[in-house]
Design a protein around this motif. Structure first.
Motif, PDB file in Angstrom:
ATOM      1  N   GLU A 201       1.044  -0.948  -0.657  1.00 40.60           N
ATOM      2  CA  GLU A 201      -0.035   0.026  -0.153  1.00 40.60           C
ATOM      3  C   GLU A 201       0.567   1.719  -0.211  1.00 40.60           C
ATOM      4  O   GLU A 201       0.249   2.265   0.148  1.00 40.60           O
ATOM      5  N   THR A 202       2.461   0.940  -0.162  1.00 42.44           N
ATOM      6  CA  THR A 202       3.191   2.521   0.125  1.00 42.44           C
ATOM      7  C   THR A 202       3.340   2.561  -1.858  1.00 42.44           C
ATOM      8  O   THR A 202       4.585   1.150  -1.581  1.00 42.44           O
ATOM      9  N   LYS A 203       3.173   3.755  -2.805  1.00 46.69           N
ATOM     10  CA  LYS A 203       4.132   3.521  -3.634  1.00 46.69           C
ATOM     11  C   LYS A 203       5.217   4.839  -3.707  1.00 46.69           C
ATOM     12  O   LYS A 203       3.909   6.297  -3.152  1.00 46.69           O
ATOM     13  N   SER A 204       5.444   5.013  -4.431  1.00 44.15           N
ATOM     14  CA  SER A 204       6.558   6.549  -4.450  1.00 44.15           C
ATOM     15  C   SER A 204       5.786   7.045  -5.218  1.00 44.15           C
ATOM     16  O   SER A 204       5.253   6.865  -6.383  1.00 44.15           O
ATOM     17  N   VAL A 205       6.233   8.270  -5.787  1.00 48.02           N
ATOM     18  CA  VAL A 205       5.139   9.409  -6.902  1.00 48.02           C
ATOM     19  C   VAL A 205       6.258   8.566  -7.974  1.00 48.02           C
ATOM     20  O   VAL A 205       5.487   8.808  -9.123  1.00 48.02           O
ATOM     21  N   ALA A 206       7.058   8.300  -8.015  1.00 40.97           N
ATOM     22  CA  ALA A 206       7.978   8.445  -9.691  1.00 40.97           C
ATOM     23  C   ALA A 206       7.462   6.707 -10.005  1.00 40.97           C
ATOM     24  O   ALA A 206       6.764   6.569 -11.098  1.00 40.97           O
ATOM     25  N   ARG A 207       6.729   5.351  -9.324  1.00 39.28           N
ATOM     26  CA  ARG A 207       6.686   4.891  -9.066  1.00 39.28           C
ATOM     27  C   ARG A 207       5.279   4.594  -9.785  1.00 39.28           C
ATOM     28  O   ARG A 207       4.441   3.838 -10.630  1.00 39.28           O
ATOM     29  N   MET A 208       4.256   5.200  -9.079  1.00 41.78           N
ATOM     30  CA  MET A 208       2.801   5.623  -9.729  1.00 41.78           C
ATOM     31  C   MET A 208       3.094   6.287 -11.189  1.00 41.78           C
ATOM     32  O   MET A 208       2.062   6.575 -11.733  1.00 41.78           O
TER      33      MET A 208
END
Length: 327
Positions: A201-208
């Motif tokens: 449930e945790t994603k970086s802005v770059a990953r998104m």
């Protein structure tokens, strides 16, 4: 795919006996490490050190910060240097997955602990449980046979391996045994909520942003039963997402109603593509990828193909025709 070898099959007791017979042991994890190979490796490392053995763990791609909660304070460079009496591979189905470590260890692996049906039996001894949801299930059994108590740190590693290889206990490989073992690990006091939040449930802005770009390439085949997505080198470079933060993107399109197989093509070179296949119970990803020189699990597998993007897409569509065309 490496040619099939002739490993001697062993159970947890046999694997423990092999481990007891060595005092200097190297543990190997696979390239592009995930929670299962790292969880298996570090849980076993903890058990070996508890027994007073000299041990170190190696991974061709290093140890990703994403999983640092499993090995707080660990520094790969500060591990002991020694000539191993025993080399143990965990969650490694094929020596190709050793990456840069392959020249050093191929032909020297005394024990492999794995759960992939596509294991090529390259090790001298093999504990292969294809019914296990994750390799950590077998590692737990080995630690029990060694007579080492599961401490908090080992429990974190084992739970993480279970959670990541089952998609937080959602995939069809999840069994009653998986849940029971997860509950046993939770009884040690680990924070399962925190682990699951970090993993799922945790994603970086770059990953998104990378995920958005990949979804923009989505195309359907076989009346929406198959989807193909593409992750180009340009998208990776422009978003700056590290390799270890790409895990899970390939599975996203499988959530689309009616999709039986999701295929993601990650560009490695101009004409070289890494194929990640995720499927429902109607398609055997492992069998399909094995026909293309790869392998893996029935619901999650991969291979590498050469050619232009359109050539590779066409080959995959044709390869899956039998599974996806109504009789």
């Amino acid at each position: 795919m490496t040619q099939l070898g002739t490993s001697r099959p062993v159970d947890a007791a046999g694997a423990a006996a092999i481990i007891r017979g060595a005092d200097h042991i190297v543990i190997l994890c696979h390239q592009k490490p995930d929670g299962d190979t790292l969880g298996s490796g570090f849980a076993l490392l903890g058990a070996l050190r508890a027994l007073g053995k000299t041990a170190r763990i190696e991974c061709p791609d290093g140890f990703p910060p994403r999983y640092c909660f499993m090995y707080p304070g660990f520094t790969g460079e500060e591990q002991p240097a020694f000539a191993p009496e025993l080399v143990v591979a965990v969650d490694i189905a094929d020596v190709q997955l050793l990456g840069d470590l392959r020249p050093r260890y191929e032909g020297r692996i005394g024990l492999c602990v794995d759960h992939h049906p596509s294991n090529t039996r390259y090790a001298e001894n093999l504990l292969l449980d294809t019914g296990a949801a994750a390799t950590v299930e077998s590692i737990y059994c080995i630690i029990q046979e060694l007579g080492v108590g599961i401490d908090y740190r080992m429990a974190v590693c084992i739970y993480t391996g279970l959670a990541t290889d089952t998609g937080c206990f959602r995939y069809s490989n999840t069994t009653a045994r998986t849940h029971i073992l997860a509950a046993e690990m939770m009884r040690t006091g680990i924070d399962s909520y925190r682990i699951n939040k970090m993993m799922f449930e945790t994603k970086s802005v770059a990953r998104m942003e990378l995920e958005r770009r990949v979804m923009d390439t989505l195309e359907y085949h076989y009346d929406h039963r198959m989807v193909i997505t593409v992750m180009t080198r340009r998208a990776i470079a422009e978003t700056g997402v590290p390799e270890e933060d790409m895990e899970g993107i390939a599975a996203v399109p499988r959530q689309i109603e009616g999709v039986d197989v999701a295929v993601m093509l990650q560009q490695k070179e101009e004409r070289r593509w890494r194929v990640s296949m995720r499927s429902s119970e109607h398609v055997n990803s492992s069998a399909a990828c094995a026909r293309l020189g790869g392998g893996g699990h029935a619901r999650a597998a991969g291979c590498t193909l050469e050619g232009t993007l359109e050539e590779v897409k066409a080959r995959l569509v044709e390869e899956l025709r039998t599974e996806l065309t109504p009789v």
